[in-house]
Design an enzyme around this catalytic site. Structure first.
Site, PDB file in Angstrom:
ATOM      1  N   TYR A 160       0.820  -1.209   0.000  1.00 14.17           N
ATOM      2  CA  TYR A 160       0.000   0.000   0.000  1.00 14.17           C
ATOM      3  C   TYR A 160       0.861   1.270   0.000  1.00 14.17           C
ATOM      4  O   TYR A 160       0.360   2.362   0.171  1.00 14.17           O
ATOM      5  CB  TYR A 160      -0.951   0.007   1.196  1.00 14.17           C
ATOM      6  N   ASP A 187      -1.492 -11.283   8.280  1.00  8.58           N
ATOM      7  CA  ASP A 187      -0.715 -12.401   7.720  1.00  8.58           C
ATOM      8  C   ASP A 187       0.758 -12.336   8.088  1.00  8.58           C
ATOM      9  O   ASP A 187       1.393 -13.360   8.294  1.00  8.58           O
ATOM     10  CB  ASP A 187      -0.855 -12.404   6.194  1.00  8.58           C
ATOM     11  N   HIS A 224       4.876  -6.133  -4.807  1.00  6.81           N
ATOM     12  CA  HIS A 224       3.445  -6.380  -4.879  1.00  6.81           C
ATOM     13  C   HIS A 224       2.627  -5.148  -4.561  1.00  6.81           C
ATOM     14  O   HIS A 224       3.102  -4.178  -3.956  1.00  6.81           O
ATOM     15  CB  HIS A 224       3.038  -7.522  -3.944  1.00  6.81           C
ATOM     16  N   TYR A 265     -11.501  -0.991   0.170  1.00  4.54           N
ATOM     17  CA  TYR A 265     -11.468  -0.565   1.572  1.00  4.54           C
ATOM     18  C   TYR A 265     -10.170   0.161   1.912  1.00  4.54           C
ATOM     19  O   TYR A 265     -10.084   0.779   2.979  1.00  4.54           O
ATOM     20  CB  TYR A 265     -11.669  -1.775   2.498  1.00  4.54           C
ATOM     21  N   ARG A 266      -9.184   0.134   1.009  1.00  6.49           N
ATOM     22  CA  ARG A 266      -7.844   0.619   1.345  1.00  6.49           C
ATOM     23  C   ARG A 266      -7.054   0.541   0.061  1.00  6.49           C
ATOM     24  O   ARG A 266      -7.347  -0.303  -0.789  1.00  6.49           O
ATOM     25  CB  ARG A 266      -7.259  -0.338   2.386  1.00  6.49           C
TER      26      ARG A 266
END
Lengths: 557, 557
Positions: free
Chosen positions: B106, B168, B419, B500-501
């Site tokens: 993110y 995670d 990623h 959501y993000r």
């Protein structure tokens, strides 16, 4: 009453002429029959719970006509409310939105600012807009009551699939209660936690949808007013949306008028068993609370149970004169023991329930029973163990989300029964519970009033609800009740305890106790208020937040 | 690097001179060694998860030096941060607070606005301030990681009493993850729901405590910095306080710098059993999701379980070259079947757990097993049933709140593994899950990338996390990944789905999809932003919210 009448109370700095022009402008937006001017003191009827006045607080702890509206309006739609908000901005008229008017013990439908225009949303905007069985939620308008939502589910054949969560009395607005952060008693007892998605009219008159509601419906396929095939599908499924999560701003606040709210409903848990545990001695409160804490934290107690003082249960079954000829002074310990014995109740009584299939309920019940058994003389009851007019039969309904009205009766403990709630938050600890009980009971006795209270056990705290019953026909009784609650707020602040909610008359005092770092919170709230409501038209003074256009010192009580 | 160096990137409309004066002023407040100027592209090391850069996003889907800081500062205390905020206001320098820098996928620690000063709070402000066993909560500073909090509990002998909830990967900041509304997998998986009480530095530099934290500690007895005998006792017990509930404003936002947060911890449930359910066919997703919904809603599934695509599990065990010689195109259905067969996994694999005493677990497991048994060829596993390096052994830790780092491995699916996460919210419905899977997979294939994804099942929705693995050493791979996520956002918005993000590079695009009623939400967010941060110094552009002092059009990607 003609819409041209002179109101009993006008908002500050608003002339009768200006007010009349505002009313005339409102008549262009809503039907004249939906505008009512409150013209005289004589028309203020305290009514009953079932017929609550929208003009003033029927449980008036100050003068009956102090918290009084200048007018009451009944809009029929969101766009009508938007129109009224725009006019209020133009004419600088304070509005006080209310859902149903049953915010009983906290001011009813009455405005904090005398002379505000009460926007009684619930009269016409009272539809259950959607019930979704698969995802277990409902979308409701302001006027949907707990009883109304329950009835809707029964009539739709859904009450076996979906349970609602209800407060002690079933007549309040689902939305109103949730926005005030009220509680119920099933596992969904924290109503605010269980809401999802709102539609809000901002003080500017603009319409906002929160969370996933800000994703537009697909205009190509839009048909259903709320959801449709290819449009926004998650408004009531995921509360937070993207970016700042704004919903909290519209609870206990004057930053918007909520017109739709999503509520998560509890799927039928597949089994239910209510129970009561009687604790014989006053001091058992200490041990009981320490027993409850780990059980609740571990979800062995799955719901919001209550630990109720004997007098709250006794008052359900009769008024004070049924127990003592001398109603002028509080009952003493011996009299309380005698009442408990007569009613076959404990000095404290714990009401809870087990949810789920029998095998799960059995495991939970054996753990609960074992833990409480360390209290000498404790007794355990299921509804089938108690006969007649016993509170457990009523709680057994409440605990499975069936609305009842029986618990209104304790309000009539004294003649001309009225009440106020004092609601401090407490740790779930025996020491804290005992201290909070001692501190509050002492002042009740000083005021010549009986202590009646209950602890509702949340996730990690208790809402301690002290019920101050007074005689609204007796100025001395009102004065005592007012003195009592003011004193309790100050005492509890000294101990580091704050209240979660309060009556109109106490909003400023309580807000002032939340004053860490030179009132950082209040200054923050005011900054947000002034940015969103520059004209200060929406519910000035609500929970102690005053817009810049009002001098809070002028409205002290 | 000297604090007098010329930075690689300056904020818009800030001259090198002005910036230097700001840095000099900062040196009066924090130690010079805690100020680092980012002087050249050459010093930008992508590092590893364990040594994340604070200068830029190591998973750079755009140019490595696009989301880059002008300087990184490491304050030692709340008052140092307050001092920096005040200087930023004076010099109009944008700040970007970060807790740890592991907001992986993110944007890491990188600022949305190139040239912002990164305030790396976690380096020095990394203490567990309190763990309360009775009430099951912790108070942490920004730098406390999930692994750090877990280790703290182990060292204090409390890990048997209190469980944490972890995502995670265990290295992220508890606070940072919570403020971004991240999720974990125990019954406490919704981190935002499980927070209680915050301390926040406002854009003005003032300090606010939310909820019950606004009740002052009793100055006569104050000793402990957070709680004490006769002071505020409920800051971490009751989230809402009195009046508007403001906490949500500080999540996914640029309205404050959170310096302390309370987190509810889960009492040891008295028993635990992890499980895996393998679903043999790709299309079993449909039936599985429809099975999961009622189980989850009824809390028969008590936690946040995950339904994971085979490739996410396969990528844990090896990189793409371990499965196919041709890494240039996505794996086809036959290859996916072969991998599933080889690994003895389903095409989808469901990881969950049972919590509580054995008798309760048995009831729940029999219901879960019975419901899933309607899927042809379904297989059920406990950890003891699977050998060696199987994901179930890792999930068995995560599902009981033990932090792990193993799941980092899927990032290395491609060489120079990096990623991005694409995270739309979905209904818990077979139809919706299949449609969202189809829509997202189609675009992955078009981009020449493999679909790797998982559904995390919340209360009434699923967080669908599509993991876009790309080669950060290959501009073409980056271009494809960026095209893919932009296209997915647009596709999903068409279907009424929102995220959501998101990553820094996509914040504006996603915020623009939440545009109901002429961008009412964004205009609301901007009004609040401009009122609280009139100089626009705090995290401009965060989640698409730009202060008035920035023209959002200039910073489009």
């Amino acid at each position: 009453m003609s819409t041209g009448s002179r109101p009993l109370a006008l908002p500050p700095n608003v002339s009768h002429d200006a007010f009349s022009r505002f009313i005339s402008a409102c008549e262009e937006i809503i039907d004249r029959r939906n505008i009512h001017i409150v013209a005289s003191k004589e028309e203020l009827a305290d009514g009953s719970y079932y017929e609550p006045p929208r003009t003033h607080d029927p449980h008036h702890v100050v003068e009956q006509d102090y918290f009084v509206a200048s007018a009451v309006m009944n809009p029929r739609s969101v766009s009508e409310v938007q129109g009224l908000v725009q006019l209020a901005n133009r004419y600088r008229i304070p509005l006080w939105p209310t859902s149903i008017g049953r915010n009983s013990g906290y001011g009813g439908a009455a405005p904090r600012m005398r002379g505000s225009v009460v926007i009684d949303l619930g009269k016409h905007m009272n539809q259950v807009l959607e019930v979704n069985v698969d995802a277990a939620y409902a979308v409701v308008e302001p006027g949907v009551t707990f009883a109304g939502l329950y009835e809707y589910l029964v009539k739709s054949g859904l009450s076996d699939k979906l349970w609602i969560d209800v407060p002690d009395i079933g007549g309040g607005s689902v939305m109103g209660n949730t926005l005030e952060r009220g509680v119920g008693y099933t596992p969904y007892g924290d109503h605010w936690m269980m809401h999802c998605g709102m539609e809000v009219i901002l003080p500017s008159g603009e319409l906002l949808r929160t969370g996933m509601g800000a994703l537009p419906q697909n205009p190509r396929t839009s048909a259903h007013p709320i959801h449709e095939e290819a449009g926004n599908k998650c408004w009531q499924l995921f509360p937070y949306g993207f970016g700042p999560y704004n919903d909290g701003l519209f609870s206990q606040s004057n930053l918007g008028i909520v017109t739709k709210i999503g509520m998560w409903l509890m799927p039928n848990p597949g089994g239910f068993q209510a129970y009561q545990i009687s604790l014989p001695r006053d001091e058992d409160l200490h041990q009981a609370v320490d027993i409850i804490r780990p059980l609740r934290l571990q979800m062995i107690i799955q719901n919001v149970p209550t630990l109720r003082h004997i007098l709250l249960d006794a008052a359900m079954l009769g008024s004070k004169t049924d127990y003592t000829p001398d109603t002028e002074k509080p009952l003493n310990e011996g009299e309380l023991d005698a009442i408990a014995k007569k009613l076959n109740l404990g000095r404290w009584n714990f009401y809870g329930a087990l949810y789920g299939p029998e095998a799960i309920r059995n495991v939970l019940w054996s753990q609960i029973k074992q833990a409480f058994s360390s209290i000498k003389g404790v007794q355990f009851f299921f509804p089938e163990d108690v006969k007649g007019n016993h509170l457990l039969h009523i709680r057994a309904k409440t605990l499975q989300g069936i609305p009842t009205f029986d618990e209104l009766r304790w309000v009539d403990w004294l003649p001309n029964g009225a009440h106020l709630f004092f609601s401090p938050i407490s740790k779930i600890s025996g020491d804290d519970a005992m201290l909070q009980y001692k501190v509050t009971k002492k002042r009740c006795v000083e005021a010549g009033l009986d202590f009646m209270g209950a602890f509702a056990i949340g996730m990690r705290e208790m809402h301690h609800i002290v019920c101050i019953a007074f005689n609204r026909g007796d100025p001395e009784s009102k004065r005592k009740a007012h003195w009592l609650i003011k004193t309790l707020i100050a005492d509890c602040a000294e101990h580091g305890w704050g209240e979660y909610r309060t009556h109109l008359a106490l909003m400023d005092q309580i807000a002032e106790t939340y004053n860490w770092n030179h009132n950082a919170l209040m200054r923050f709230n005011e900054t947000v208020k002034n940015a969103l409501d520059p004209n200060g038209i929406l519910a000035p003074g609500k929970n102690g937040v005053w817009p810049a256009s009002y001098d809070r010192r002028l409205y002290k009580l």
